[in-house]
Design a protein around this motif. Structure first.
Motif, short mmCIF file in Angstrom:
data_model
loop_
_atom_site.label_atom_id
_atom_site.label_comp_id
_atom_site.label_asym_id
_atom_site.label_seq_id
_atom_site.Cartn_x
_atom_site.Cartn_y
_atom_site.Cartn_z
N GLU A 3 9.56 -1.01 10.95
CA GLU A 3 8.75 0.83 11.00
C GLU A 3 9.01 1.49 9.90
OE1 GLU A 3 11.66 -0.83 12.56
OE2 GLU A 3 12.65 0.72 14.41
N ASP A 4 9.89 1.54 8.89
CA ASP A 4 9.51 1.63 7.23
C ASP A 4 8.19 0.91 6.23
OD1 ASP A 4 11.29 3.18 7.81
OD2 ASP A 4 12.85 1.93 6.85
N ALA A 5 8.07 -0.48 6.76
CA ALA A 5 7.25 -1.45 6.46
C ALA A 5 5.95 -0.38 6.60
CB ALA A 5 7.15 -2.31 6.41
N ALA A 6 5.62 -0.60 8.34
CA ALA A 6 5.14 0.11 8.72
C ALA A 6 4.21 1.22 8.85
CB ALA A 6 4.39 -0.36 9.97
N ALA A 7 5.09 2.05 7.93
CA ALA A 7 4.60 3.81 7.73
C ALA A 7 4.09 3.83 6.67
CB ALA A 7 6.21 4.34 7.61
N GLU A 8 4.52 3.02 5.17
CA GLU A 8 3.99 2.97 4.00
C GLU A 8 2.77 2.60 4.08
OE1 GLU A 8 8.56 1.36 1.89
OE2 GLU A 8 6.16 0.31 1.80
N ARG A 26 5.06 -7.13 4.11
CA ARG A 26 6.18 -5.97 2.83
C ARG A 26 7.36 -6.00 3.46
NH1 ARG A 26 4.40 -0.78 1.31
NH2 ARG A 26 2.70 -1.68 -0.10
N ALA A 27 7.71 -6.09 4.89
CA ALA A 27 9.03 -6.77 4.80
C ALA A 27 10.23 -7.38 5.03
CB ALA A 27 9.19 -6.01 6.83
N GLY A 28 9.43 -8.67 5.18
CA GLY A 28 10.02 -9.77 4.12
C GLY A 28 10.65 -10.13 5.54
N VAL A 29 9.87 -10.14 6.63
CA VAL A 29 10.30 -10.95 7.49
C VAL A 29 9.18 -12.40 8.19
CG1 VAL A 29 11.86 -9.22 7.93
CG2 VAL A 29 9.73 -9.19 9.36
N ALA A 42 0.36 -1.26 18.17
CA ALA A 42 0.83 0.03 18.33
C ALA A 42 1.55 0.82 18.89
CB ALA A 42 -0.30 0.31 20.04
N ASP A 43 3.17 -0.56 19.29
CA ASP A 43 4.28 0.24 20.46
C ASP A 43 4.77 0.62 18.75
OD1 ASP A 43 3.38 -1.23 22.40
OD2 ASP A 43 4.78 -2.62 22.27
N LEU A 44 4.38 0.42 17.28
CA LEU A 44 5.12 0.50 16.00
C LEU A 44 4.68 2.56 15.98
CD1 LEU A 44 3.56 -1.94 13.32
CD2 LEU A 44 6.12 -0.74 13.97
N LEU A 45 3.67 2.70 17.45
CA LEU A 45 3.07 4.65 17.19
C LEU A 45 4.09 4.99 18.13
CD1 LEU A 45 -0.35 4.27 17.69
CD2 LEU A 45 0.51 4.50 15.04
N TRP A 46 5.24 4.64 18.32
CA TRP A 46 5.81 5.17 20.25
C TRP A 46 7.37 4.74 19.44
CZ3 TRP A 46 3.79 8.76 23.35
CH2 TRP A 46 2.53 8.22 22.99
N PRO A 96 9.03 11.32 15.02
CA PRO A 96 7.99 10.81 14.99
C PRO A 96 6.71 10.56 13.90
CG PRO A 96 8.02 11.36 16.68
CD PRO A 96 8.79 12.15 16.26
N TRP A 97 6.43 9.84 12.77
CA TRP A 97 5.58 9.81 11.81
C TRP A 97 4.13 9.54 12.13
CZ3 TRP A 97 4.40 4.91 12.25
CH2 TRP A 97 5.07 3.65 11.89
N ALA A 98 3.69 8.71 13.38
CA ALA A 98 2.80 8.13 13.46
C ALA A 98 1.97 9.50 14.37
CB ALA A 98 2.48 7.31 14.99
N PHE A 99 2.47 10.74 14.75
CA PHE A 99 2.32 11.75 15.55
C PHE A 99 2.08 13.35 14.76
CE2 PHE A 99 3.72 9.21 18.70
CZ PHE A 99 2.72 10.06 19.98
N SER A 100 3.27 12.78 13.57
CA SER A 100 2.97 14.23 12.40
C SER A 100 2.70 13.74 11.59
CB SER A 100 4.21 14.34 11.63
OG SER A 100 4.43 13.41 11.45
N GLN A 101 2.13 12.31 11.15
CA GLN A 101 1.30 11.75 10.10
C GLN A 101 -0.09 11.62 10.81
OE1 GLN A 101 2.12 12.91 6.87
NE2 GLN A 101 3.63 13.88 8.09
N ALA A 102 -0.79 12.17 11.73
CA ALA A 102 -2.08 11.04 12.95
C ALA A 102 -3.32 11.55 11.61
CB ALA A 102 -1.91 12.07 13.92
N GLU A 103 -3.14 12.66 10.79
CA GLU A 103 -4.91 12.49 10.21
C GLU A 103 -4.55 11.63 9.29
OE1 GLU A 103 -6.95 13.97 11.53
OE2 GLU A 103 -5.31 15.05 13.32
#
Lengths: 190, 190
Positions: A3-8, A26-29, A42-46, A96-103
């Motif tokens: 999640e952190d790697a995706a958000a970055e 980025r996450a090393g997996v 899209a599941d990362l958004l939720w 949820p950053w996908a909502f609060s940082q949507a723009e």
């Protein structure tokens, strides 16, 4: 960690331009690890919200069975108690950053496209839960109306800023008036 | 005419496999004519419903201005009257085939993806309409809850079969209990 790697990456280059490969790198997996946790990008958004939706659907499906901790009362009272119990468990500090940082992240289109399946699943779980005490029409209406109230509560929580109250307070305040009118056995269309 | 050509093609070969070119060819009109009426292929899924949503958003936006025929009463009473007036105008005999034939036509995924923008626009129009008489939180909750009730009414109308009542009856029966709890000035989260 995923999640952190995706958000970055979503902040750096936007959601649409970010691939699952970039996220796993980025996450090393490995790619397999990603699909152990998520079915699609899209599941990362939720994250968090999907966890609470699944918890609520599970609680609604099993709480018909008598067990320690099962709330008592009418179907609407038990519905309200189950929803608020799940909301109380929801992580308070991780909005949820996908909502609060949507723009910034460019997530709005994919959030909108991926919302209905989740809202419909919740609506159907709620309708099933109250079906024994209401007509089919009213049970489905309660499902749809309760989801509208929950969505309003979650949206107010997300947009409330850093001094926000816990999610439960917003969901409780939206749910109370939304369900109050269903206690008097409302009628079907005629 | 475009709608009929589109419905035929969607039934014959499915929505995903049908192009705008095939639709205009079947209907005997030009591509420009298509885009005079529709912004995108998915708009064909929402015929009639888009017309009623636009009518309701328009009525909510303008009915603050005093005019002949403007309903009187509280904001919630006027909201209910406007929604039911638009529902009463909705074509009774033409059930949206994209919904009722979703399995045959393969329209479900695109219906779900194109629903949120429409529901959000309606929710925001309703919130604006009642904002003068409620807190911002409750106005937004009323918007979301009313949309949930309208969606439940429309869904019940679509699935009711050929002996269905007019749409207005379903929307009225869903809306009444959903809005009843908001008459006692519900409180904000605290």
């Amino acid at each position: 960690m995923l999640e952190d790697a995706a958000a970055e990456l979503f902040l750096e280059q936007g959601y649409p331009a970010t691939s699952i490969e970039q996220i796993t790198q980025r996450a090393g997996v490995s790619r397999n690890t990603f699909f152990n946790y998520f079915g699609a990008k899209a599941d990362l958004l939720w994250i968090d919200l999907d966890h609470s939706i699944a918890a609520l659907v599970g609680a609604l499906a099993t709480s018909g069975e008598a067990s320690v901790g099962t709330p008592s009362g009418t179907a609407l009272e038990r519905l309200r108690a189950l929803i608020l119990a799940v909301a109380a468990e929801h992580p308070a500090s991780r909005v949820p950053w996908a909502f609060s940082q949507a723009e910034l992240m460019g997530t709005r289109a994919d959030l909108e496209a991926s919302a209905p399946a989740r809202l419909l699943a919740l609506s159907e779980a709620i309708a099933s839960f109250v079906r024994a005490e209401f007509s089919e029409f009213i049970a489905r209406t309660i499902g749809s109306v309760a989801v509208g109230a929950i969505a309003a509560g979650v949206a107010a929580w997300i947009t409330a800023g850093v001094r926000r109250d816990p999610l439960q307070a917003y969901v409780a305040a939206a749910l109370a008036p939304a369900l109050a009118g269903f206690t008097d056995t409302p009628g079907d269309p005629s």
